[in-house]
Motif scaffolding. Sequence first.
Motif, PDB file in Angstrom:
ATOM      1  N   SER A  84       7.750   9.522   9.465  1.00  0.00           N
ATOM      2  CA  SER A  84       6.451  10.190   9.316  1.00  0.00           C
ATOM      3  C   SER A  84       5.566   9.554   8.249  1.00  0.00           C
ATOM      4  N   ARG A  85       6.168   8.741   7.357  1.00  0.00           N
ATOM      5  CA  ARG A  85       5.402   8.100   6.293  1.00  0.00           C
ATOM      6  C   ARG A  85       5.733   6.616   6.252  1.00  0.00           C
ATOM      7  N   MET A  86       4.855   5.873   5.570  1.00  0.00           N
ATOM      8  CA  MET A  86       5.060   4.432   5.419  1.00  0.00           C
ATOM      9  C   MET A  86       4.438   3.978   4.103  1.00  0.00           C
ATOM     10  N   PRO A  87       4.863   2.829   3.568  1.00  0.00           N
ATOM     11  CA  PRO A  87       4.209   2.316   2.364  1.00  0.00           C
ATOM     12  C   PRO A  87       2.759   1.961   2.662  1.00  0.00           C
ATOM     13  N   LEU A  88       1.910   2.046   1.652  1.00  0.00           N
ATOM     14  CA  LEU A  88       0.511   1.663   1.796  1.00  0.00           C
ATOM     15  C   LEU A  88       0.427   0.143   1.662  1.00  0.00           C
ATOM     16  N   ALA A  89       0.350  -0.542   2.805  1.00  0.00           N
ATOM     17  CA  ALA A  89       0.204  -2.001   2.843  1.00  0.00           C
ATOM     18  C   ALA A  89      -1.290  -2.307   2.917  1.00  0.00           C
ATOM     19  N   LEU A  90      -1.771  -3.185   2.043  1.00  0.00           N
ATOM     20  CA  LEU A  90      -3.200  -3.455   1.948  1.00  0.00           C
ATOM     21  C   LEU A  90      -3.616  -4.690   2.733  1.00  0.00           C
ATOM     22  N   ASP A  91      -4.859  -4.676   3.234  1.00  0.00           N
ATOM     23  CA  ASP A  91      -5.393  -5.872   3.883  1.00  0.00           C
ATOM     24  C   ASP A  91      -5.815  -6.872   2.804  1.00  0.00           C
ATOM     25  N   ALA A  92      -6.053  -8.116   3.213  1.00  0.00           N
ATOM     26  CA  ALA A  92      -6.299  -9.202   2.254  1.00  0.00           C
ATOM     27  C   ALA A  92      -7.516  -8.942   1.379  1.00  0.00           C
ATOM     28  N   GLU A  93      -8.564  -8.349   1.935  1.00  0.00           N
ATOM     29  CA  GLU A  93      -9.794  -8.120   1.181  1.00  0.00           C
ATOM     30  C   GLU A  93      -9.630  -7.030   0.115  1.00  0.00           C
ATOM     31  N   SER A  94      -8.578  -6.263   0.197  1.00  0.00           N
ATOM     32  CA  SER A  94      -8.373  -5.154  -0.739  1.00  0.00           C
ATOM     33  C   SER A  94      -7.548  -5.528  -1.960  1.00  0.00           C
ATOM     34  N   LEU A  95      -6.924  -6.684  -1.950  1.00  0.00           N
ATOM     35  CA  LEU A  95      -6.007  -7.036  -3.031  1.00  0.00           C
ATOM     36  C   LEU A  95      -6.716  -7.152  -4.373  1.00  0.00           C
ATOM     37  N   GLU A  96      -7.833  -7.871  -4.403  1.00  0.00           N
ATOM     38  CA  GLU A  96      -8.546  -8.061  -5.663  1.00  0.00           C
ATOM     39  C   GLU A  96      -9.091  -6.747  -6.217  1.00  0.00           C
ATOM     40  N   PRO A  97      -9.799  -5.927  -5.403  1.00  0.00           N
ATOM     41  CA  PRO A  97     -10.276  -4.667  -5.978  1.00  0.00           C
ATOM     42  C   PRO A  97      -9.145  -3.724  -6.398  1.00  0.00           C
ATOM     43  N   TRP A  98      -8.036  -3.737  -5.680  1.00  0.00           N
ATOM     44  CA  TRP A  98      -6.918  -2.870  -6.068  1.00  0.00           C
ATOM     45  C   TRP A  98      -6.415  -3.207  -7.466  1.00  0.00           C
ATOM     46  N   LEU A  99      -6.429  -4.492  -7.808  1.00  0.00           N
ATOM     47  CA  LEU A  99      -5.921  -4.922  -9.110  1.00  0.00           C
ATOM     48  C   LEU A  99      -6.979  -4.910 -10.207  1.00  0.00           C
ATOM     49  N   ASP A 100      -8.229  -4.635  -9.874  1.00  0.00           N
ATOM     50  CA  ASP A 100      -9.321  -4.695 -10.850  1.00  0.00           C
ATOM     51  C   ASP A 100      -9.181  -3.557 -11.871  1.00  0.00           C
ATOM     52  N   PRO A 101      -8.871  -3.881 -13.140  1.00  0.00           N
ATOM     53  CA  PRO A 101      -8.668  -2.821 -14.137  1.00  0.00           C
ATOM     54  C   PRO A 101      -9.953  -2.085 -14.505  1.00  0.00           C
TER      55      PRO A 101
END
Length: 195
Positions: A133-150
């Motif tokens: 019923s659940r899965m890890p949140l796998a991000l698309d390539a364009e989301s990697l930089e904003p996800w890590l932006d402090p």
Amino acid sequence: MKLTPRYNVAPGTWITAVRHPRDDAPLVMDEVWWGYRPHWAKEKAPEPINATVEKVATSNYFRGAFAHHRCLVPADGWYEWLPVGGRKQPHFLCREDREPIWLAGIWSQRPDGTPGCAILTEPARGVAAEIHSRMPLALDAESLEPWLDPHLTDRETIRHVVHHLPAERITHWPVSMRVNRPTQDDAELIEPVDP
């Protein structure tokens, strides 16, 4: 950092993550403990390995890390177990093209001073929903930089610029029951089997 292939990564072990150790520090790829307990938590506080996307930004336990300490966990895939005939058959889930997957995580300094993390989970999508019923949140390539932006700390802004990997890119197959034993860790674990 030298990466060594692992095929059976259990919670409560050291895993690889990409993160900013401080807001003003460059990105590093290092090891974090797969278990989240912030330094301010009491000794008997929970040490979850996952945080749900529904609550991670609002929960007192997670929201500070969501705003300021996000990380990425590289993986080839993950395991889930499908109930079949009174037992649970493990399946390996991965990208159809077998490219690496970047799992969204949060981290915090643990009471002992080491970093610990939790991987975000979301409701399962596509073929992943056939298994669990659940899965890890796998991000698309364009989301990697904003996800890590402090400097990106607003929940709604993050929600609008970060997107999960399209469900149609995910596939799965049954694998050996040996994956149920954490001491087993070899490439044959992710090979398809006839259940």
